[in-house]
Scaffold this active site. Structure first.
Site, PDB file in Angstrom:
ATOM      1  N   SER A 245       0.841  -1.198   0.000  1.00 50.63           N
ATOM      2  CA  SER A 245       0.000   0.000   0.000  1.00 50.63           C
ATOM      3  C   SER A 245       0.871   1.241   0.000  1.00 50.63           C
ATOM      4  CB  SER A 245      -0.903  -0.014   1.228  1.00 50.63           C
ATOM      5  OG  SER A 245      -0.109   0.205   2.379  1.00 50.63           O
ATOM      6  N   LYS A 246       0.197   2.369   0.007  1.00 54.71           N
ATOM      7  CA  LYS A 246       0.875   3.667  -0.045  1.00 54.71           C
ATOM      8  C   LYS A 246       2.012   3.797   0.976  1.00 54.71           C
ATOM      9  CE  LYS A 246      -1.512   6.217  -3.050  1.00 54.71           C
ATOM     10  NZ  LYS A 246      -0.897   5.663  -4.248  1.00 54.71           N
ATOM     11  N   ARG A 247       1.784   3.202   2.151  1.00 51.08           N
ATOM     12  CA  ARG A 247       2.822   3.405   3.171  1.00 51.08           C
ATOM     13  C   ARG A 247       4.133   2.700   2.813  1.00 51.08           C
ATOM     14  NH1 ARG A 247       2.902  -0.963   7.049  1.00 51.08           N
ATOM     15  NH2 ARG A 247       1.256  -2.362   6.368  1.00 51.08           N
ATOM     16  N   HIS A 248       4.104   1.863   1.791  1.00 54.88           N
ATOM     17  CA  HIS A 248       5.356   1.234   1.346  1.00 54.88           C
ATOM     18  C   HIS A 248       6.000   2.024   0.215  1.00 54.88           C
ATOM     19  CE1 HIS A 248       2.936  -2.160   3.057  1.00 54.88           C
ATOM     20  NE2 HIS A 248       4.036  -2.228   3.766  1.00 54.88           N
ATOM     21  N   GLY A 249       5.500   3.229  -0.025  1.00 53.53           N
ATOM     22  CA  GLY A 249       6.071   4.066  -1.097  1.00 53.53           C
ATOM     23  C   GLY A 249       5.251   3.957  -2.362  1.00 53.53           C
TER      24      GLY A 249
END
Ligand code: GLU
Length: 482
Positions: A245-249
């Site tokens: 997801s977004k939190r992984h870049g």
């Protein structure tokens, strides 16, 4: 044997995700390896979530990656007549029926199932309504959906090319909706009608669709078509095995593009998410992949996404890129960084390419490339703090810079050989090591402690800028480094 036909069928409800792009890539590899056709289909039946600008973005991302399809795009939103006609046919054959259950009734059933901890399956309430009963429902103002009549017993076997045989109890597959009350098809129906009518021979798609496949097979059989083959490619997970997801870049192709990845690097990296050409081969171009690709060799287990590996690979492709191609790819990043602007004259272009040659060795993305090139364009930079301590704040640093300035000021040819020879001479004359000369000069010219070779930097900056920057460093040290 009939010609192999595969399809990539994105829903235009967001940007093209790395998982979707990998599915597109595997479809393309398979099509090319088998001399087949790749069809592009836009699954835009969900009118609320589908957006036209996402369609444009999807097409842009596919083009940017070089994933060129052979046929399409077909838009599901423009194929309503086909869905209606096929549903009518099923209805006429008594393979589909009208269901008048209301959302409230179904929700109630769903809640009860949840309480009892079981999956909700449509109980078949309207399966065998008499014409009178149907009439009554209509007179109550109930709207009908169309459901497929599915077998209650036995099993449906999906013979997946990657996973082997996967068994599903028909008992667990209820009579699912094929047309909604507004006449629009559900995904499971539209997808089957399209796959069959477009003569798709192999459906290669994400694992998350495996649970849809038995339903789609039942639907295809009811329609009286031959089934395509299925292959479900494994999920892509984050390093902690959670959903990517977004939190992984960056997760969408557009984001990778904006972060300075080259399409060939992303393609290469994605190919290895769940597939391997064997023999520890890692760096492959599209032709190599096509030659080595085997659907049966795709893994069953989830692939783990590793941004460091992608960045490493991108660095490789940056170093290997043809200079003109790199200039073209790097250009928007240099513009964004305020380093270049508009059309470049031939001298400017020449300089730009020389700068790229100097900085490409160490950059892993085009963003890093532009950052590494800042001082070739901008005079106003700060000195690295550690560098100040190490190179400027040292006994004799000022003398070193003064004598280098003096020697350089009388040198006419500012090429790499001449400047290096000059540093050799200064080192001999003063007895100072090369390092003692280079460190303060590098810091004075670039503000940094690392980077390309110093003489390459000097030759690129030229006499005027080199002397001005040394002067500035001398004043800075003289003024007590404030
Ligand atoms: N539109 C579906 C998706 O984006 C495609 C499913 C399929 O390939 O059948 O997930």
């Amino acid at each position: 044997m009939s010609k192999i036909r595969v399809r990539f069928a994105p829903s235009p409800t967001g940007e093209l995700h790395i998982g979707g792009a990998r599915t597109a890539l595997f479809n393309l590899l398979y099509a090319r390896a088998k001399n087949g056709i790749l069809v592009l289909r836009i699954d835009d039946t969900d009118l609320e979530r589908s957006r036209e600008d996402y369609v444009d973005k999807l097409l842009d991302s596919l083009h940017w990656l070089g994933l060129d399809w052979d046929e399409g795009p077909y838009y599901q939103s423009r194929r309503q007549d086909q869905y209606t006609a096929e549903a009518k046919r099923l209805f006429a054959d008594n393979r589909a029926y009208r269901c008048y259950c209301t959302t409230e009734e179904l929700t109630k059933g769903r809640e009860e199932a949840k309480k009892e901890n079981r999956a909700f399956l449509y109980p078949g309430t309207c399966r065998d309504l008499s014409p009178d009963a149907e009439e009554k429902c209509r007179s109550e103002g109930r709207k009908a959906v169309i459901r497929l009549r599915t077998p209650n017993s036995g099993e449906t076997v999906v013979d997946d090319l990657i996973r082997g045989k996967v068994h599903f109890e028909n008992e667990m597959l209820d009579d699912f909706i094929i047309l909604k009350s507004n006449g629009q098809p559900t995904y499971n129906f539209a997808s089957v009608v399209d796959d069959l009518q477009l003569a798709i021979t192999h459906v290669i798609r994400a694992e998350e669709h495996l649970s849809n496949t038995p339903r789609q097979q039942l639907c295809a059989l009811a329609l009286g078509y031959e089934l395509p083959a299925f292959a479900h490619v494994p999920m892509i997970l984050a390093p902690d095995r959670s959903k990517l997801s977004k939190r992984h870049g960056a997760t969408s192709v557009e984001e990778f593009q904006n972060e300075g990845y080259l399409p060939e690097a992303l393609i290469n990296y994605m190919a290895l998410l769940g597939w391997s050409p064997g023999e520890d081969r890692e760096l492959l171009n599209l032709d190599d992949m096509i030659e080595a690709f085997k659907l049966e060799k795709v893994n069953k287990t989830a692939a783990i996404y590793d941004v460091n590996k992608l960045a490493w690979m991108n660095g490789h492709y940056i170093r290997e890129a043809d200079p003109d191609r790199l200039a073209e790819a790097a250009r928007p990043f240099f513009e964004r960084h305020g380093l270049i602007k508009g059309e470049l004259g031939s001298d400017e272009l020449d300089y730009f390419k020389k700068v790229l040659k100097a900085v490409r060795e160490r950059a892993r993305t085009l963003v890093e490339l532009a950052e590494a090139a800042e001082y070739f364009y901008l005079d106003d930079f700060e000195y690295d703090q550690k560098g100040i301590k190490k190179a400027f704040n040292k006994e004799g640093a000022l003398d070193v810079l003064r004598s280098i300035r003096q020697e350089l000021s009388v040198l006419d040819d500012f090429n790499e050989e001449k400047t290096e020879a000059l540093f050799d001479k200064i080192s001999d004359n003063t007895g100072l090591s090369f390092g003692r000369l280079i460190q303060p000069t590098r810091l004075a010219l670039t503000g940094r402690m690392g980077g390309p070779g110093l003489f390459e930097i000097i030759s690129l900056l030229g006499k005027e800028r080199t002397l001005a920057r040394i002067d500035k460093a001398i004043s800075y040290i003289e003024s007590g480094m404030e």
